[in-house]
Design an enzyme around this catalytic site. Structure first.
Site, mmCIF file in Angstrom:
data_model
loop_
_atom_site.group_PDB
_atom_site.id
_atom_site.type_symbol
_atom_site.label_atom_id
_atom_site.label_comp_id
_atom_site.label_asym_id
_atom_site.label_seq_id
_atom_site.Cartn_x
_atom_site.Cartn_y
_atom_site.Cartn_z
ATOM 1 N N GLU A 1 0.838 -1.193 0.000
ATOM 2 C CA GLU A 1 0.000 0.000 0.000
ATOM 3 C C GLU A 1 0.877 1.249 0.000
ATOM 4 O O GLU A 1 1.689 1.420 0.907
ATOM 5 C CB GLU A 1 -0.898 -0.012 1.249
ATOM 6 C CG GLU A 1 -1.938 -1.113 1.184
ATOM 7 C CD GLU A 1 -2.476 -1.515 2.560
ATOM 8 O OE1 GLU A 1 -2.204 -0.806 3.548
ATOM 9 O OE2 GLU A 1 -3.158 -2.553 2.641
ATOM 10 N N GLU B 1 -4.957 -6.252 2.481
ATOM 11 C CA GLU B 1 -3.821 -7.125 2.813
ATOM 12 C C GLU B 1 -4.029 -8.538 2.273
ATOM 13 O O GLU B 1 -3.080 -9.227 1.919
ATOM 14 C CB GLU B 1 -3.598 -7.170 4.328
ATOM 15 C CG GLU B 1 -2.905 -5.948 4.895
ATOM 16 C CD GLU B 1 -3.833 -4.741 5.002
ATOM 17 O OE1 GLU B 1 -5.068 -4.911 4.929
ATOM 18 O OE2 GLU B 1 -3.322 -3.626 5.158
ATOM 19 N N PHE C 1 1.300 -2.472 8.875
ATOM 20 C CA PHE C 1 1.445 -2.740 10.305
ATOM 21 C C PHE C 1 1.193 -4.229 10.530
ATOM 22 O O PHE C 1 0.244 -4.785 9.978
ATOM 23 C CB PHE C 1 0.427 -1.931 11.120
ATOM 24 C CG PHE C 1 0.702 -0.459 11.126
ATOM 25 C CD1 PHE C 1 1.543 0.112 12.078
ATOM 26 C CD2 PHE C 1 0.133 0.371 10.177
ATOM 27 C CE1 PHE C 1 1.804 1.478 12.076
ATOM 28 C CE2 PHE C 1 0.393 1.739 10.165
ATOM 29 C CZ PHE C 1 1.227 2.294 11.123
ATOM 30 N N ASP D 1 -0.072 -5.613 12.836
ATOM 31 C CA ASP D 1 -1.399 -5.786 13.438
ATOM 32 C C ASP D 1 -2.452 -6.193 12.398
ATOM 33 O O ASP D 1 -3.465 -6.798 12.727
ATOM 34 C CB ASP D 1 -1.844 -4.473 14.088
ATOM 35 C CG ASP D 1 -0.749 -3.849 14.935
ATOM 36 O OD1 ASP D 1 -0.900 -3.841 16.159
ATOM 37 O OD2 ASP D 1 0.271 -3.394 14.373
ATOM 38 N N PHE D 2 -2.199 -5.822 11.114
ATOM 39 C CA PHE D 2 -3.186 -6.109 10.076
ATOM 40 C C PHE D 2 -3.118 -7.542 9.573
ATOM 41 O O PHE D 2 -3.821 -7.923 8.647
ATOM 42 C CB PHE D 2 -3.020 -5.157 8.880
ATOM 43 C CG PHE D 2 -3.088 -3.688 9.227
ATOM 44 C CD1 PHE D 2 -3.639 -3.261 10.432
ATOM 45 C CD2 PHE D 2 -2.608 -2.734 8.342
ATOM 46 C CE1 PHE D 2 -3.689 -1.907 10.751
ATOM 47 C CE2 PHE D 2 -2.661 -1.387 8.660
ATOM 48 C CZ PHE D 2 -3.192 -0.963 9.863
ATOM 49 N N HIS E 1 -2.194 -0.694 16.338
ATOM 50 C CA HIS E 1 -1.046 -0.332 15.494
ATOM 51 C C HIS E 1 0.253 -0.384 16.293
ATOM 52 O O HIS E 1 1.220 0.254 15.918
ATOM 53 C CB HIS E 1 -1.215 1.086 14.935
ATOM 54 C CG HIS E 1 -2.391 1.270 14.047
ATOM 55 N ND1 HIS E 1 -3.674 1.433 14.520
ATOM 56 C CD2 HIS E 1 -2.495 1.296 12.694
ATOM 57 C CE1 HIS E 1 -4.513 1.569 13.509
ATOM 58 N NE2 HIS E 1 -3.828 1.487 12.386
#
Lengths: 373, 333
Positions: B29, B70, B93, B95-96, B139
């Site tokens: 991204e 993602e 991140f 976290d994703f 995040h």
């Protein structure tokens, strides 16, 4: 100032060294010391090593304790010939300290000392100390080494001489992509390096393969070279530990590498993880292994030395000194027997292939006296 | 050799590997920014500017801006790797990972095994992790233990610029999927980095300090914390060994045991949640193999078992710090 008393100061190991920490005093207050004897252990950013006593005498007072970190040149101990009154010693210390100012140049980034120059179409990295001295020295390291190998020699001798230390092609921060590097080519490169730096007369100090380069340079460019100091040179016999070179090039981890690096020293306790990491960092740069293999092929053929420099060294007309560790496991010190009587030969016991690191004051004295003889 | 930041070291590794091998592509991204618009091209270079500048060398064919998905990024990158490219995919991140974990866990990690060794998946996933940026609990996580748990994925946590470049080049040249985890707080740290390309093998931990009194085992950002603690303790006359794990999978078990046995006193500093994390895993390893060398119970410095707080004072309290590490060390010194 009391002239019977002598200051022992924090040494400068390598041009970038600003301060050092006292790890351990091997000798204590009141103990007799002799020149060249190890008296304490010092840690710098780069290395942990034992320091040789610069004087004969007795330690009268230790001024920097274990754990202390002090600037280069600081008083770390007072030594003298005989017991001296405390009052006189303290006066000596006060006088020393009032005259001492540590070097606080803003040159934080050590890489600033490195310079690059294009010689024989290759980018060559080097460090110099030029203070309009009469004589010039050029240090040439051995196979797999770099200019940092001279950390106990270059800064020490920079008081008396202009000094230059280069990284050979394929080594240190010099160009890694090379086609080949015969002694003839490297001798030409050495001569060109001097020319580029406007040096008309130079004293070469070479180690092992670098000593071979030095002999070749003196033989091809006799007008340029004033003297040679050679440490464990190649080219004086057939024997060499050929497995060392091969295993060094192909070492994949600290453990493998340590086994090889141990062969270089009489006292292998000198080897730290940090040292091994630095070598591994070098070996892991792209193309380095291929390049070192090419250089290896210039040194060894069928398990024996490829170069025979006996005739060349014996016909050189300038002062030559050869220093060899008696316990050298890479190239046997017995090779010195082929040298003629004109050549000053020093065989040092309790010393391996790296005399300039294991016995720096011996080597530094040898270099100085060869140049001035 | 010159002084470079962690960010510059990563950028240089990508640049040099892309120049060397035309099969290396960057996918993610805003890895350039501005694709398909009339706006500024290469506006971002990733959310923190790590890939900035690559677009002008390699163009849109090799620096591929993707939609915000993602799942698609990982699917695309895994397929590309399986069919011959060497993609470096950015999972902005870590976290994703929730929305693309099947791609990673069940597909990418299993290809080599499921196809009897006939398939290789030379995929590198770059991702940011860790707290300290006031980015709140979605995040700021570490999550590296979750990847380390899965066989078939290699997990890399560079702690400094030199390691970042060498380990990223190794990751790209490696034929297996690698999660390359960059701590957000490290991007502006700097250190000496060779200008040439070089590699650091996986599974080789690095001793950043050597001592006799206590051993710190650290990874990623916690390495520098431990280095500073070691330097403070040294002034008090205590010397420390600090071991930087560098890669969590493969794990350099020999160096861990060597480091533990050298001093017999071990503090493990891990920024990830404390249940089933790297600290607990290593602690078990040491107990199983080096129990007789221990002179004190193993100590761990980790956050509490809660989400990462958004409140700055709470986040500071939550994260491992020099103060916490030194106080813990003093308990066993």
């Amino acid at each position: 100032m009391n002239t019977d008393l002598k200051a022992i100061t924090m040494p400068k190991w390598g041009l970038s060294m600003k301060e050092g920490s006292i790890l351990k005093w091997i000798k204590s207050n009141g103990e007799n010391i002799s020149k060249g004897e190890m008296i304490l252990e010092i840690e710098t950013e780069k290395v942990v090593n034992e320091m040789e006593s610069p004087e004969d005498g007795k330690i009268l007072k230790i001024c920097a304790n274990e754990g202390d970190t002090v600037p280069v040149g600081s008083l770390i101990a007072v030594c003298g010939k005989e017991d001296t009154d405390d009052k006189i010693i303290n006066e000596f210390i006060n006088e020393f300290n009032s005259n001492f100012t540590p070097d606080v140049s803003s040159d934080e980034n050590e890489e600033d000392n490195n310079e690059k120059i294009k010689v024989s179409n290759l980018e060559i990295n080097f460090i110099k100390t030029v203070n309009s001295k009469e004589q010039n020295i050029l240090f040439i390291h051995g196979f797999g080494g770099d200019l940092n190998n001279w950390m106990f020699n270059q800064s020490e001798l920079s008081d008396k001489f202009n000094t230059y230390a280069i990284d050979l092609p394929g080594h240190g921060m010099s160009e890694k992509n090379i086609h080949n590097s015969t002694l003839d080519e490297l001798a030409t490169l050495t001569a060109s390096f001097c020319k580029e730096n406007d040096i008309n007369s130079i004293n070469l100090v070479g180690h092992s393969f670098g000593a071979g380069v030095s002999i070749k340079t003196a033989s091809l460019f006799p007008d340029l070279i004033n003297s040679l100091t050679l440490i464990s040179p190649i080219g004086l016999g057939k024997e060499i530990d050929s497995t060392y070179l091969n295993n060094f090039i192909n070492a994949e981890n600290r453990r493998d590498l340590k086994k090889e690096i141990e062969k270089l020293y009489f006292n292998s306790e000198i080897i730290t993880r940090e040292m091994l990491n630095e070598v591994l960092k070098f070996l892991r740069i792209d193309n380095v292994q291929t390049t070192l293999t090419k250089i290896q092929n210039e040194i060894i053929i069928n398990g024996e030395q490829k170069n025979n420099l006996i005739e060349e060294i014996n016909s050189i007309k300038i002062p030559v000194c050869v220093v060899w560790g008696k316990e050298d496991q890479i190239i046997p010190s017995s090779h010195h027997q082929v040298l003629n009587d004109e050549i000053n030969i020093i065989i040092e016991k309790d010393c391996g292939h790296m005399a300039h690191i294991e016995k720096p004051s011996l080597v530094n004295d040898a270099i100085s006296s060869t140049i001035t003889s | 050799m010159s002084l470079k930041t962690y960010r510059e070291a990563i950028n240089e590794a990508l640049l040099q590997e892309m120049q060397k091998d035309k099969n290396v592509v960057v996918i993610g991204e805003d890895v350039a920014g501005g694709a398909g618009t009339n706006g500024e091209q290469d506006a971002w270079g990733g959310v923190l500017g790590v890939t900035k500048g690559l677009l002008k060398h390699f163009g849109r064919e090799r620096i591929i801006d993707t939609p915000i998905t993602e799942t698609a990024i990982m699917g695309m990158a895994s397929g590309a790797a399986l069919t011959g490219l060497r993609p470096v995919a950015e999972l902005m991140f870590v976290d994703f990972m929730g929305v693309c974990f099947d791609q990673i866990l069940n597909q990418t990690a299993k290809f080599r095994y499921m196809f009897g060794g006939k398939a290789v998946t030379p995929l590198t996933i770059r991702t940011m992790y860790g707290g300290g940026l006031r980015a709140a609990s979605q995040h700021s996580q570490c999550l590296y233990p979750m990847f380390t748990h899965v066989p078939g994925i290699k997990v890399v946590l560079p702690s400094n610029p030199y390691d970042a470049k060498g380990l990223l080049i190794q990751s790209i040249r490696d034929n297996d999927p690698v999660i390359f985890m960059e701590h957000k707080n490290l991007y502006d740290t700097s250190g000496d980095v060779p200008d040439e390309s070089y590699t650091i093998p996986f599974g080789e931990a690095n001793f950043t300090r050597e001592g006799k009194d206590i051993t710190f085992i650290a990874m990623g950002q916690t390495v520098e914390i431990c280095n500073k603690v070691a330097d403070t303790l040294k002034k008090e006359g205590k010397t420390s060994t600090v071991l930087d794990l560098r890669t969590l999978s493969p794990l350099d078990e020999d160096s861990i045991l060597e480091a533990a046995e050298e001093t017999g006193k071990v503090v493990i500093v891990d920024e990830s949640y404390p249940r089933c994390n790297i600290a607990t895993d290593i602690s078990a390893l040491i107990c199983q193999n080096s129990f007789d060398s221990l002179k004190a119970g193993i100590k761990m410095v980790t956050p509490p078992h809660t989400p990462v707080p958004f409140s700055p004072p709470l986040e500071d309290l939550y994260l491992p710090s020099e103060e916490k590490v030194i106080n813990t060390a003093r308990e066993i010194l």
